[in-house]
Design a protein around this motif. Structure first.
Motif, PDB file in Angstrom:
ATOM      1  N   GLN A  20       4.616  -6.769  48.904  1.00  0.00           N
ATOM      2  CA  GLN A  20       4.459  -7.187  50.294  1.00  0.00           C
ATOM      3  C   GLN A  20       5.837  -7.309  50.931  1.00  0.00           C
ATOM      4  OE1 GLN A  20       2.039 -10.749  50.479  1.00  0.00           O
ATOM      5  NE2 GLN A  20       0.182  -9.521  50.459  1.00  0.00           N
ATOM      6  N   THR A  23       6.201  -7.498  58.127  1.00  0.00           N
ATOM      7  CA  THR A  23       5.514  -6.503  58.937  1.00  0.00           C
ATOM      8  C   THR A  23       6.112  -6.359  60.330  1.00  0.00           C
ATOM      9  OG1 THR A  23       3.894  -8.199  59.556  1.00  0.00           O
ATOM     10  CG2 THR A  23       3.322  -6.760  57.712  1.00  0.00           C
ATOM     11  N   TYR A  36       1.153  -6.126  53.198  1.00  0.00           N
ATOM     12  CA  TYR A  36       1.214  -4.796  52.594  1.00  0.00           C
ATOM     13  C   TYR A  36       1.445  -3.757  53.680  1.00  0.00           C
ATOM     14  CZ  TYR A  36      -0.553  -0.413  50.639  1.00  0.00           C
ATOM     15  OH  TYR A  36      -0.690   0.898  50.256  1.00  0.00           O
ATOM     16  N   ASP A  37       2.414  -2.901  53.487  1.00  0.00           N
ATOM     17  CA  ASP A  37       2.742  -1.849  54.446  1.00  0.00           C
ATOM     18  C   ASP A  37       2.129  -0.538  53.966  1.00  0.00           C
ATOM     19  OD1 ASP A  37       3.824   0.007  56.159  1.00  0.00           O
ATOM     20  OD2 ASP A  37       5.881  -0.730  56.002  1.00  0.00           O
ATOM     21  N   HIS A  39       2.212   2.244  55.218  1.00  0.00           N
ATOM     22  CA  HIS A  39       3.026   3.417  55.512  1.00  0.00           C
ATOM     23  C   HIS A  39       3.879   3.840  54.310  1.00  0.00           C
ATOM     24  CE1 HIS A  39       3.078   2.498  60.149  1.00  0.00           C
ATOM     25  NE2 HIS A  39       1.868   2.532  59.643  1.00  0.00           N
ATOM     26  N   SER A  45       6.256   1.444  46.666  1.00  0.00           N
ATOM     27  CA  SER A  45       5.929   0.029  46.837  1.00  0.00           C
ATOM     28  C   SER A  45       5.523  -0.632  45.525  1.00  0.00           C
ATOM     29  CB  SER A  45       4.816  -0.142  47.877  1.00  0.00           C
ATOM     30  OG  SER A  45       3.636   0.527  47.483  1.00  0.00           O
ATOM     31  N   ASP A 108       9.222  -1.383  60.053  1.00  0.00           N
ATOM     32  CA  ASP A 108       8.085  -2.260  59.809  1.00  0.00           C
ATOM     33  C   ASP A 108       6.908  -1.808  60.684  1.00  0.00           C
ATOM     34  OD1 ASP A 108       9.588  -3.821  58.005  1.00  0.00           O
ATOM     35  OD2 ASP A 108      10.536  -4.857  59.688  1.00  0.00           O
ATOM     36  N   PRO A 109       5.686  -1.900  60.158  1.00  0.00           N
ATOM     37  CA  PRO A 109       4.556  -1.196  60.780  1.00  0.00           C
ATOM     38  C   PRO A 109       4.174  -1.630  62.180  1.00  0.00           C
ATOM     39  CG  PRO A 109       3.802  -2.647  59.002  1.00  0.00           C
ATOM     40  CD  PRO A 109       5.297  -2.587  58.919  1.00  0.00           C
ATOM     41  N   TYR A 110       4.586  -2.825  62.625  1.00  0.00           N
ATOM     42  CA  TYR A 110       4.220  -3.268  63.957  1.00  0.00           C
ATOM     43  C   TYR A 110       5.326  -3.039  64.973  1.00  0.00           C
ATOM     44  CZ  TYR A 110       0.194  -5.382  61.696  1.00  0.00           C
ATOM     45  OH  TYR A 110      -0.959  -5.580  60.983  1.00  0.00           O
ATOM     46  N   ARG A 147      13.390   2.397  51.528  1.00  0.00           N
ATOM     47  CA  ARG A 147      11.954   2.252  51.286  1.00  0.00           C
ATOM     48  C   ARG A 147      11.501   3.161  50.147  1.00  0.00           C
ATOM     49  NH1 ARG A 147       9.168  -1.928  54.183  1.00  0.00           N
ATOM     50  NH2 ARG A 147       9.349  -1.574  56.426  1.00  0.00           N
TER      51      ARG A 147
END
Length: 290
Positions: A20, A23, A36-37, A39, A45, A108-110, A147
């Motif tokens: 984790q 985000t 959890y991402d 992407h 991960s 980050d996904p957001y 990443r």
């Protein structure tokens, strides 16, 4: 590429679940909720291999080869801009999409930037090449490499280099330490960082700054080299250099240091403000054969 410097950890078992990570990342240095991402690929991960220098350097070099293996050792102040937008590697078929992957995976996904590409904004609208500085992707490239190499929660992913430079300098990043380029000898997989434009005056003693500043970082892909153009040198690979992923040689001395014993940096092009020491689990993959 020079030999790796240390031993390697015992082969770990991959995590049963993806790590984790935050985000959302905020300019103040705070992070958003952890989760959890989706992407990020499972192999990264869950750390199918330990987070190691060999993989980070190899990933950066893979991307460099994809862009045609450009090398630019000129002073950045002397580099001409591309005469036509069609000549910008970041905008040509196959590569603008790859830059989109740097954003999608690295951020980050957001964050709004996850939907950017080498030539489109988050709404899918093509932006004018004269405005591509607003969509600079060099920090996205570094974040992508970290990443994919498996840094997970250890690296403060950001569209701005200053975010992770300051996080490392303040001790807020668990997997990154800021080191003084006047005294620290870079290792493969570390990041060399410099202020850009009016921020070229930022020095190590000024870090962390209370503000964001334009900067650039490249990942060290080889050390202890002896060849043109500088003789003793190391190599870094960075994104959005000449609108591509580009390799640059950096002068050192025989020890691999960036500065002499008085602290004078050998490189006349880049007044390096920090070396970001990445805290890897290993120097190489356990079964790499090195």
């Amino acid at each position: 590429m020079s030999a790796f410097l240390g031993g390697c950890a015992d082969t770990p078992h991959p995590s049963a679940r993806p790590a984790q990570t935050p985000t959302a990342q905020y300019a103040s240095g705070r992070v958003g909720p952890v989760g959890y991402d989706s992407h990020v690929p499972d192999f990264a991960s869950r750390n199918f291999e330990p987070f190691n220098r060999q993989d980070a350097a190899a990933i950066a070099l893979r991307e460099w080869r994809m862009f045609g293996s450009p090398v630019d050792d000129d002073d950045p102040e002397q580099r001409p801009d591309a005469a036509y937008a069609a000549l910008k590697p970041e905008r040509i078929p196959g590569l603008w999409q790859r830059i989109g992957e740097y954003w999608w995976i690295g951020q980050d996904p957001y964050e709004t930037e996850v939907s950017w590409t080498g030539k489109q904004d988050a709404d899918g609208q093509r932006f004018d090449p004269v405005h591509d500085g607003h969509y600079a992707w060099s920090a996205a490239f570094i974040s992508y490499v970290m990443r994919i190499a498996g840094a997970n929660e250890r690296f403060p992913y950001s569209p701005n280099h200053a975010t992770y430079i300051n996080a490392a300098a303040s001790g807020q990043a668990s997997g990154v330490r800021a080191q003084d380029p006047a005294t620290y000898v870079p290792q493969m997989g570390d990041l060399l960082c410099v202020g850009r434009g009016h921020s070229k005056s930022v020095t190590f003693s000024m870090l962390p700054t209370s503000y964001g500043f334009p900067a650039h970082c490249g990942i060290v892909t080889a050390v202890n080299q002896n060849g043109p153009p500088f003789g003793h040198e190391l190599s870094i690979v960075g994104g959005n250099v000449d609108d591509a992923v580009t390799l640059t040689h950096v002068p050192t001395d025989a020890r691999g240091a960036l500065a002499d014993t008085s602290g004078h940096i050998y490189d006349t092009r880049y007044p390096w403000c920090a070396v970001l020491q990445i805290l890897y689990d290993a120097d190489r993959e356990p079964d790499s054969g090195d």
